[in-house]
Design a protein around this motif. Structure first.
Motif, mmCIF file in Angstrom:
data_model
loop_
_atom_site.group_PDB
_atom_site.id
_atom_site.type_symbol
_atom_site.label_atom_id
_atom_site.label_comp_id
_atom_site.label_asym_id
_atom_site.label_seq_id
_atom_site.Cartn_x
_atom_site.Cartn_y
_atom_site.Cartn_z
ATOM 1 N N TYR A 120 4.852 18.207 19.781
ATOM 2 C CA TYR A 120 3.510 17.634 19.799
ATOM 3 C C TYR A 120 2.864 17.745 18.415
ATOM 4 N N GLU A 121 2.993 18.907 17.786
ATOM 5 C CA GLU A 121 2.417 19.094 16.460
ATOM 6 C C GLU A 121 3.059 18.157 15.442
ATOM 7 N N GLN A 122 4.383 17.983 15.531
ATOM 8 C CA GLN A 122 5.083 17.067 14.625
ATOM 9 C C GLN A 122 4.595 15.641 14.847
ATOM 10 N N LEU A 123 4.482 15.257 16.102
ATOM 11 C CA LEU A 123 4.022 13.908 16.431
ATOM 12 C C LEU A 123 2.586 13.705 15.956
ATOM 13 N N SER A 124 1.745 14.708 16.137
ATOM 14 C CA SER A 124 0.360 14.601 15.682
ATOM 15 C C SER A 124 0.298 14.434 14.171
ATOM 16 N N GLY A 125 1.133 15.198 13.455
ATOM 17 C CA GLY A 125 1.181 15.064 12.005
ATOM 18 C C GLY A 125 1.637 13.681 11.583
ATOM 19 N N ASP A 126 2.649 13.157 12.276
ATOM 20 C CA ASP A 126 3.147 11.820 11.948
ATOM 21 C C ASP A 126 2.091 10.751 12.211
ATOM 22 N N VAL A 127 1.402 10.878 13.327
ATOM 23 C CA VAL A 127 0.347 9.907 13.664
ATOM 24 C C VAL A 127 -0.770 9.983 12.628
ATOM 25 N N SER A 128 -1.104 11.186 12.231
ATOM 26 C CA SER A 128 -2.151 11.379 11.231
ATOM 27 C C SER A 128 -1.751 10.727 9.906
ATOM 28 N N TYR A 129 -0.511 10.926 9.499
ATOM 29 C CA TYR A 129 -0.007 10.336 8.257
ATOM 30 C C TYR A 129 -0.050 8.810 8.328
ATOM 31 N N ILE A 130 0.386 8.259 9.453
ATOM 32 C CA ILE A 130 0.391 6.800 9.614
ATOM 33 C C ILE A 130 -1.037 6.270 9.576
ATOM 34 N N LYS A 131 -1.973 6.985 10.201
ATOM 35 C CA LYS A 131 -3.376 6.566 10.164
ATOM 36 C C LYS A 131 -3.897 6.533 8.736
ATOM 37 N N GLU A 132 -3.562 7.558 7.964
ATOM 38 C CA GLU A 132 -3.998 7.604 6.566
ATOM 39 C C GLU A 132 -3.425 6.427 5.788
ATOM 40 N N VAL A 144 -2.511 3.522 6.967
ATOM 41 C CA VAL A 144 -3.164 2.284 7.408
ATOM 42 C C VAL A 144 -4.532 2.161 6.747
ATOM 43 N N GLU A 145 -5.284 3.265 6.699
ATOM 44 C CA GLU A 145 -6.598 3.235 6.063
ATOM 45 C C GLU A 145 -6.464 2.906 4.577
ATOM 46 N N GLU A 146 -5.468 3.482 3.932
ATOM 47 C CA GLU A 146 -5.240 3.203 2.515
ATOM 48 C C GLU A 146 -4.883 1.731 2.313
ATOM 49 N N LEU A 147 -4.066 1.206 3.206
ATOM 50 C CA LEU A 147 -3.689 -0.208 3.127
ATOM 51 C C LEU A 147 -4.905 -1.101 3.336
ATOM 52 N N LYS A 148 -5.769 -0.713 4.269
ATOM 53 C CA LYS A 148 -6.991 -1.491 4.487
ATOM 54 C C LYS A 148 -7.859 -1.497 3.235
ATOM 55 N N ALA A 149 -7.912 -0.359 2.550
ATOM 56 C CA ALA A 149 -8.717 -0.272 1.327
ATOM 57 C C ALA A 149 -8.085 -1.083 0.200
ATOM 58 N N LEU A 150 -6.763 -1.108 0.136
ATOM 59 C CA LEU A 150 -6.085 -1.828 -0.933
ATOM 60 C C LEU A 150 -6.038 -3.332 -0.708
ATOM 61 N N THR A 151 -6.109 -3.763 0.527
ATOM 62 C CA THR A 151 -5.964 -5.186 0.830
ATOM 63 C C THR A 151 -6.963 -6.056 0.077
ATOM 64 N N PRO A 152 -8.249 -5.738 0.033
ATOM 65 C CA PRO A 152 -9.173 -6.589 -0.735
ATOM 66 C C PRO A 152 -8.821 -6.615 -2.221
ATOM 67 N N GLN A 153 -8.400 -5.487 -2.770
ATOM 68 C CA GLN A 153 -8.030 -5.438 -4.177
ATOM 69 C C GLN A 153 -6.808 -6.313 -4.443
ATOM 70 N N VAL A 154 -5.820 -6.214 -3.549
ATOM 71 C CA VAL A 154 -4.616 -7.029 -3.708
ATOM 72 C C VAL A 154 -4.948 -8.505 -3.550
ATOM 73 N N LYS A 155 -5.808 -8.815 -2.600
ATOM 74 C CA LYS A 155 -6.216 -10.202 -2.385
ATOM 75 C C LYS A 155 -6.897 -10.743 -3.637
ATOM 76 N N GLU A 156 -7.779 -9.947 -4.233
ATOM 77 C CA GLU A 156 -8.469 -10.374 -5.444
ATOM 78 C C GLU A 156 -7.480 -10.565 -6.592
ATOM 79 N N LEU A 157 -6.511 -9.672 -6.696
ATOM 80 C CA LEU A 157 -5.492 -9.780 -7.738
ATOM 81 C C LEU A 157 -4.671 -11.058 -7.564
ATOM 82 N N VAL A 158 -4.280 -11.348 -6.335
ATOM 83 C CA VAL A 158 -3.507 -12.565 -6.068
ATOM 84 C C VAL A 158 -4.336 -13.799 -6.378
ATOM 85 N N THR A 159 -5.601 -13.787 -5.992
ATOM 86 C CA THR A 159 -6.484 -14.927 -6.270
ATOM 87 C C THR A 159 -6.649 -15.131 -7.776
#
Length: 121
Positions: A67-79, A81-96
């Motif tokens: 359970y602890e391993q799974l919780s850590g993995d889920v936490s890492y994946i959440k982080e 995803v959040e990082e990807l969400k933050a980078l997406t506008p920057q990447v979109k602007e770069l591509v544009t």
């Protein structure tokens, strides 16, 4: 009243199905072997409750670690995803910006190519 008959018939059907299944020798042997093994284990753990307690604690520890391993993995994946969400506008602007640069460069190249033949003639 109808429910009580339904329950009785379901129980009767289960008993008849079990009885018919036990007509097969291999099924009978399998059921007897499984029953003897279960009875032996129950008898052993009845005489040695500390062993049962130790096994249960080990299983609990294994599940807790998983359970602890799974919780850590889920936490890492959440982080991530959040990082990807933050980078997406920057990447979109770069591509544009890159696209606009190429479009502008294309127009400049077209202008240069149109002017080049007239200057060489």
């Amino acid at each position: 009243m109808g429910n009580s008959k339904l329950g009785k018939f379901i129980l009767l059907g289960a008993l008849l199905g079990g009885a018919v299944a036990l007509l097969d020798r291999s099924t009978r042997n399998s059921v007897m072997g499984t029953s003897k093994k279960a009875a032996n284990e129950i008898s052993f753990y009845a005489k040695n409750p500390e062993t049962l307690k130790q096994k249960l604690v080990e299983q609990k520890d294994k599940f807790q670690a998983a359970y602890e391993q799974l919780s850590g993995d889920v936490s890492y994946i959440k982080e991530q995803v959040e990082e990807l969400k933050a980078l997406t506008p920057q990447v979109k602007e770069l591509v544009t910006d890159t696209k606009e640069t190429f479009v502008d460069s294309k127009e400049e190249y077209e202008t240069i190519l149109k002017e080049s033949p007239s200057t060489t003639s």
